[in-house]
Each structure stands twice: as C-alpha cells, then as structure tokens.
Motif scaffolding. Structure first.
Motif, PDB file in Angstrom:
ATOM      1  N   VAL A  14     -13.486  32.732  -3.086  1.00 31.52           N
ATOM      2  CA  VAL A  14     -12.556  33.566  -2.334  1.00 31.52           C
ATOM      3  C   VAL A  14     -11.457  32.678  -1.761  1.00 31.52           C
ATOM      4  N   ALA A  15     -10.206  33.049  -2.017  1.00 29.55           N
ATOM      5  CA  ALA A  15      -9.064  32.260  -1.548  1.00 29.55           C
ATOM      6  C   ALA A  15      -8.948  32.350  -0.029  1.00 29.55           C
ATOM      7  N   THR A  16      -8.425  31.313   0.549  1.00 25.67           N
ATOM      8  CA  THR A  16      -8.240  31.302   1.998  1.00 25.67           C
ATOM      9  C   THR A  16      -7.202  32.319   2.447  1.00 25.67           C
ATOM     10  N   LEU A  17      -6.327  32.739   1.542  1.00 26.85           N
ATOM     11  CA  LEU A  17      -5.320  33.728   1.903  1.00 26.85           C
ATOM     12  C   LEU A  17      -5.840  35.158   1.773  1.00 26.85           C
TER      13      LEU A  17
ATOM     14  N   ALA B 166     -11.753  47.771  14.161  1.00 31.03           N
ATOM     15  CA  ALA B 166     -12.409  49.058  13.897  1.00 31.03           C
ATOM     16  C   ALA B 166     -13.844  48.886  13.409  1.00 31.03           C
ATOM     17  N   GLY B 167     -14.290  47.656  13.230  1.00 32.10           N
ATOM     18  CA  GLY B 167     -15.653  47.425  12.759  1.00 32.10           C
ATOM     19  C   GLY B 167     -15.673  46.531  11.540  1.00 32.10           C
ATOM     20  N   PRO B 168     -16.834  46.409  10.909  1.00 35.75           N
ATOM     21  CA  PRO B 168     -16.971  45.512   9.753  1.00 35.75           C
ATOM     22  C   PRO B 168     -16.399  46.136   8.483  1.00 35.75           C
ATOM     23  N   ASN B 169     -15.084  46.264   8.452  1.00 35.05           N
ATOM     24  CA  ASN B 169     -14.427  46.930   7.331  1.00 35.05           C
ATOM     25  C   ASN B 169     -13.742  45.940   6.414  1.00 35.05           C
ATOM     26  N   GLY B 170     -14.441  44.930   5.969  1.00 35.27           N
ATOM     27  CA  GLY B 170     -13.877  43.960   5.053  1.00 35.27           C
ATOM     28  C   GLY B 170     -13.594  44.593   3.711  1.00 35.27           C
ATOM     29  N   PRO B 171     -13.281  43.800   2.702  1.00 35.81           N
ATOM     30  CA  PRO B 171     -12.930  44.355   1.393  1.00 35.81           C
ATOM     31  C   PRO B 171     -14.118  45.050   0.729  1.00 35.81           C
ATOM     32  N   ASP B 172     -13.825  46.065  -0.085  1.00 29.85           N
ATOM     33  CA  ASP B 172     -14.871  46.711  -0.882  1.00 29.85           C
ATOM     34  C   ASP B 172     -15.213  45.862  -2.093  1.00 29.85           C
ATOM     35  N   VAL B 173     -14.196  45.324  -2.748  1.00 27.35           N
ATOM     36  CA  VAL B 173     -14.351  44.404  -3.877  1.00 27.35           C
ATOM     37  C   VAL B 173     -13.218  43.392  -3.799  1.00 27.35           C
ATOM     38  N   ILE B 174     -13.328  42.345  -4.592  1.00 25.49           N
ATOM     39  CA  ILE B 174     -12.239  41.377  -4.696  1.00 25.49           C
ATOM     40  C   ILE B 174     -11.855  41.254  -6.164  1.00 25.49           C
ATOM     41  N   ALA B 175     -10.672  40.705  -6.406  1.00 28.65           N
ATOM     42  CA  ALA B 175     -10.175  40.518  -7.768  1.00 28.65           C
ATOM     43  C   ALA B 175      -9.384  39.219  -7.819  1.00 28.65           C
ATOM     44  N   PRO B 176      -9.201  38.671  -9.020  1.00 30.65           N
ATOM     45  CA  PRO B 176      -8.407  37.441  -9.117  1.00 30.65           C
ATOM     46  C   PRO B 176      -7.046  37.638  -8.473  1.00 30.65           C
TER      47      PRO B 176
ATOM     48  N   ALA C  87     -20.759  38.919   2.507  1.00 29.19           N
ATOM     49  CA  ALA C  87     -20.244  40.244   2.158  1.00 29.19           C
ATOM     50  C   ALA C  87     -18.918  40.537   2.842  1.00 29.19           C
ATOM     51  N   GLN C  88     -18.687  40.008   4.041  1.00 32.86           N
ATOM     52  CA  GLN C  88     -17.418  40.276   4.703  1.00 32.86           C
ATOM     53  C   GLN C  88     -16.250  39.624   3.975  1.00 32.86           C
ATOM     54  N   ASP C  89     -16.532  38.684   3.068  1.00 32.72           N
ATOM     55  CA  ASP C  89     -15.481  38.028   2.294  1.00 32.72           C
ATOM     56  C   ASP C  89     -15.311  38.615   0.897  1.00 32.72           C
ATOM     57  N   GLU C  90     -16.395  39.112   0.289  1.00 33.63           N
ATOM     58  CA  GLU C  90     -16.295  39.605  -1.082  1.00 33.63           C
ATOM     59  C   GLU C  90     -16.606  41.088  -1.236  1.00 33.63           C
ATOM     60  N   GLY C  91     -17.066  41.754  -0.178  1.00 29.89           N
ATOM     61  CA  GLY C  91     -17.482  43.151  -0.343  1.00 29.89           C
ATOM     62  C   GLY C  91     -18.638  43.214  -1.325  1.00 29.89           C
ATOM     63  N   ALA C  92     -18.505  44.062  -2.339  1.00 28.93           N
ATOM     64  CA  ALA C  92     -19.546  44.175  -3.365  1.00 28.93           C
ATOM     65  C   ALA C  92     -19.455  43.052  -4.391  1.00 28.93           C
ATOM     66  N   GLY C  93     -18.338  42.337  -4.420  1.00 31.48           N
ATOM     67  CA  GLY C  93     -18.188  41.231  -5.349  1.00 31.48           C
ATOM     68  C   GLY C  93     -16.885  41.311  -6.124  1.00 31.48           C
ATOM     69  N   LEU C  94     -16.817  40.517  -7.179  1.00 30.00           N
ATOM     70  CA  LEU C  94     -15.642  40.418  -8.040  1.00 30.00           C
ATOM     71  C   LEU C  94     -15.636  41.572  -9.040  1.00 30.00           C
ATOM     72  N   VAL C  95     -14.508  42.290  -9.127  1.00 27.15           N
ATOM     73  CA  VAL C  95     -14.446  43.407 -10.077  1.00 27.15           C
ATOM     74  C   VAL C  95     -14.807  42.917 -11.474  1.00 27.15           C
ATOM     75  N   ASN C  96     -15.566  43.740 -12.197  1.00 27.32           N
ATOM     76  CA  ASN C  96     -16.032  43.391 -13.526  1.00 27.32           C
ATOM     77  C   ASN C  96     -15.699  44.560 -14.445  1.00 27.32           C
TER      78      ASN C  96
END
Length: 198
Positions: free
Chosen positions: A24-27, A35-45, A128-137
């Motif tokens: 996961v990139a630092t940016l 509003a709560g633990p609403n990090g990303p659902d998924v991440i992508a390149p 999970a707060q950084d990747e959500g469910a993970g990298l889109v596949n």
C-alpha cells in the motif's frame, strides 16, 4: 516499510531499500475517519505506473523532463487515485458484463457488484484499515460474477462473503454479535479464518 519512489528528482520519503510489490502506497487513503472505521473497501494499483505521453511538449508540458526535452520513449510516470479509480471501475464493468452474459442479460445490483468485488479481492496481508478487502482481482471477480446465483455452474474457486466487514462500537465488556454468510461458489474446499481488529 520503506520502498522506492523514483522520479526525475531522485528518491522520496526516506532511505531507499529496494522495490516492493503489492504494498500500500504511503499516499493511499486509509485508516480511520471521524465517522468511524470507514477505510477503503478495496485497493487497486495506483503508484509507480506509466502512461502514454505526447512528444509535443509545448501543448503537453507534463510530458517534458526537467530540461524541457520530451521523454523518450513518450511516457510519463503516473499514479494516485486518478489511476486506481479507473482500474477499479474497469473491474466493475467486467463484473457487470460477465454477469449479464451468464444471467440472461440481467444487470446485477450495485450491492451485488460490490460484494463480488470485495469477495474476490486478494488479501495482501496488511491491516484491513489500509487495504479493505484487499487488492482488486479482475479474473476472480469475473469468475465469481459468472458463478453467483447459478447452481451447478461454478467457475474458479471463489467464496462469496456478505457482509465483507462488520463495524460495531460498544461500551467496555459489552457483547456484540453479527451474522456473516460465506458461500463456496467454487469447486474446491476452503477453510475460512475471520480477522478481527479492535
């Protein structure tokens, strides 16, 4: 973790220790919100990619190096959410197309598309707060779209998980319960281990 972030201006953000992949990139947007633990659902390149560029640097100044000369070959480094969002949107389009092809031209609901994409994401093993469910596949998402709601027509080895995450808040020593449905839409046996953070 430190990783290489190269540009024509040299290394950024600390000591260079080499390249890392699927990190996961630092940016990236991540973590918790007010509003709560609403990090990303998924991440992508979205970092360290390349885009086509023009040799006409008078019109497309971002295609020029710091000396003003056109890049050779005519490409530029590109990244950020302006890259990861269209890649995720492309996976959404593939899911909808695959579902229509195998379900009598019916369109899946937005909620089902999101469930398919989060269920098929690749876990990178980061919080999970950084990747959500993970990298889109994309491949697994298409397989899952072709398999969902079609008994006996399974493609690939995927699980459909709903909901993908549960968010609950309570007083100390209080008990909470939630229901998660995991459906095996593949042809192989799976063992499931939930991950809990607090």
């Amino acid at each position: 973790q430190d990783y290489a972030q190269l540009s024509e201006h040299g290394y950024r953000l600390g000591h260079f220790k080499g390249y890392e992949n699927n990190n996961v990139a630092t940016l990236s947007s991540s973590g918790f919100t007010e509003a709560g633990p609403n990090g990303p659902d998924v991440i992508a390149p979205g970092f360290g990619g390349w885009a086509n560029c023009s040799a006409n640097t008078n019109m497309y100044f971002e295609c020029a190096s710091i000396t003003g000369a056109p890049h050779s070959p005519p490409i530029e480094d590109f990244g950020g959410t302006s890259q990861s969002c269209p890649l995720t949107a492309g996976v959404v389009a593939l899911v909808i197309q695959s579902y229509r092809e195998t379900h009598g031209n019916r369109t899946p609901s937005p909620a089902l598309v999101k469930t398919i994409i989060t269920s098929s994401a690749t876990d990178l093993g980061v919080p999970a707060q950084d990747e959500g469910a993970g990298l889109v596949n994309a491949s697994r998402a298409v397989q899952l779209a072709r398999s969902v709601a079609r008994p006996g027509h399974h493609v690939g080895n995927n699980l459909l998980v709903s909901p993908r995450k549960i968010e609950t808040t309570g007083a100390a020593n209080s008990a909470h319960s939630a229901k998660v449905t995991v459906r095996n839409l593949g042809t192989s046996r799976h063992t499931v281990h939930p991950v809990v953070r607090r």
